[in-house]
Design a protein around this motif. Structure first.
Motif, PDB file in Angstrom:
ATOM      1  N   LYS A   2      19.432  -6.130 -11.875  1.00 27.21           N
ATOM      2  CA  LYS A   2      20.687  -7.093 -11.900  1.00 27.21           C
ATOM      3  C   LYS A   2      21.761  -6.215 -11.727  1.00 27.21           C
ATOM      4  O   LYS A   2      21.783  -5.191 -12.730  1.00 27.21           O
ATOM      5  CB  LYS A   2      20.526  -7.863 -13.254  1.00 27.21           C
ATOM      6  N   PHE A   3      22.555  -5.974 -10.845  1.00 30.45           N
ATOM      7  CA  PHE A   3      23.714  -5.103 -10.651  1.00 30.45           C
ATOM      8  C   PHE A   3      25.005  -6.039 -10.740  1.00 30.45           C
ATOM      9  O   PHE A   3      25.045  -7.037 -10.184  1.00 30.45           O
ATOM     10  CB  PHE A   3      23.586  -4.428  -9.196  1.00 30.45           C
ATOM     11  N   THR A   4      25.892  -5.138 -11.277  1.00 28.84           N
ATOM     12  CA  THR A   4      27.300  -5.657 -11.505  1.00 28.84           C
ATOM     13  C   THR A   4      28.369  -4.745 -10.861  1.00 28.84           C
ATOM     14  O   THR A   4      27.887  -3.414 -11.077  1.00 28.84           O
ATOM     15  CB  THR A   4      27.772  -6.138 -12.818  1.00 28.84           C
ATOM     16  N   TYR A   5      29.058  -5.234  -9.946  1.00 24.17           N
ATOM     17  CA  TYR A   5      30.106  -4.287  -9.304  1.00 24.17           C
ATOM     18  C   TYR A   5      31.569  -4.667  -9.895  1.00 24.17           C
ATOM     19  O   TYR A   5      31.800  -5.775  -9.500  1.00 24.17           O
ATOM     20  CB  TYR A   5      29.941  -4.085  -7.780  1.00 24.17           C
ATOM     21  N   ILE A   6      32.165  -3.855 -10.329  1.00 27.75           N
ATOM     22  CA  ILE A   6      33.655  -3.992 -10.671  1.00 27.75           C
ATOM     23  C   ILE A   6      34.578  -3.581  -9.586  1.00 27.75           C
ATOM     24  O   ILE A   6      34.484  -2.110  -9.356  1.00 27.75           O
ATOM     25  CB  ILE A   6      33.973  -3.454 -12.190  1.00 27.75           C
ATOM     26  N   ALA A  61      22.626  -2.411 -14.319  1.00 28.28           N
ATOM     27  CA  ALA A  61      23.370  -1.459 -14.109  1.00 28.28           C
ATOM     28  C   ALA A  61      24.958  -2.122 -13.634  1.00 28.28           C
ATOM     29  O   ALA A  61      24.852  -3.075 -13.158  1.00 28.28           O
ATOM     30  CB  ALA A  61      23.250  -0.461 -12.858  1.00 28.28           C
ATOM     31  N   ILE A  62      25.780  -1.218 -14.076  1.00 25.99           N
ATOM     32  CA  ILE A  62      27.054  -1.580 -13.593  1.00 25.99           C
ATOM     33  C   ILE A  62      27.785  -0.549 -13.039  1.00 25.99           C
ATOM     34  O   ILE A  62      27.916   0.641 -13.384  1.00 25.99           O
ATOM     35  CB  ILE A  62      28.443  -1.761 -14.948  1.00 25.99           C
ATOM     36  N   PHE A  63      28.437  -0.851 -11.677  1.00 28.75           N
ATOM     37  CA  PHE A  63      28.730   0.157 -10.773  1.00 28.75           C
ATOM     38  C   PHE A  63      30.339  -0.269 -10.811  1.00 28.75           C
ATOM     39  O   PHE A  63      30.875  -1.254 -10.745  1.00 28.75           O
ATOM     40  CB  PHE A  63      28.214   0.084  -9.404  1.00 28.75           C
TER      41      PHE A  63
END
Length: 81
Positions: A2-6, A61-63
């Motif tokens: 599960k990835f989040t991209y800001i 993870a947060i990118f």
């Protein structure tokens, strides 16, 4: 998994290109990212991370679109443990 991209500011070509490259790479790997709008600031990284990390279904993870956003994310993560 599960990835989040800001993102950065969505009205700039640099931000759109970074997001596009990131998302396309993940798609090739069979991963879907959740996109959260930011604006290349510490405050944006911090506030988005606080909102995302307080949810019950945290990302693995947060990118971030840049290092300044990442610093805000790191501080939010530290506060939330």
């Amino acid at each position: 998994k599960k990835f989040t991209y800001i993102t950065g500011r969505t009205n700039t070509s640099t931000s759109r290109d970074r997001e596009k490259g990131f998302v396309e790479f993940l798609i090739q790997k069979g991963i879907k990212a959740v996109i959260e709008e930011g604006d290349y600031t510490y405050e944006a990284g911090y506030s988005v991370a606080m909102r995302v990390l307080k949810k019950g279904n945290r990302p693995d993870a947060i990118f971030c679109a840049n290092d300044i956003v990442a610093l805000g994310v790191i501080d939010a993560a530290k506060i939330l443990g």
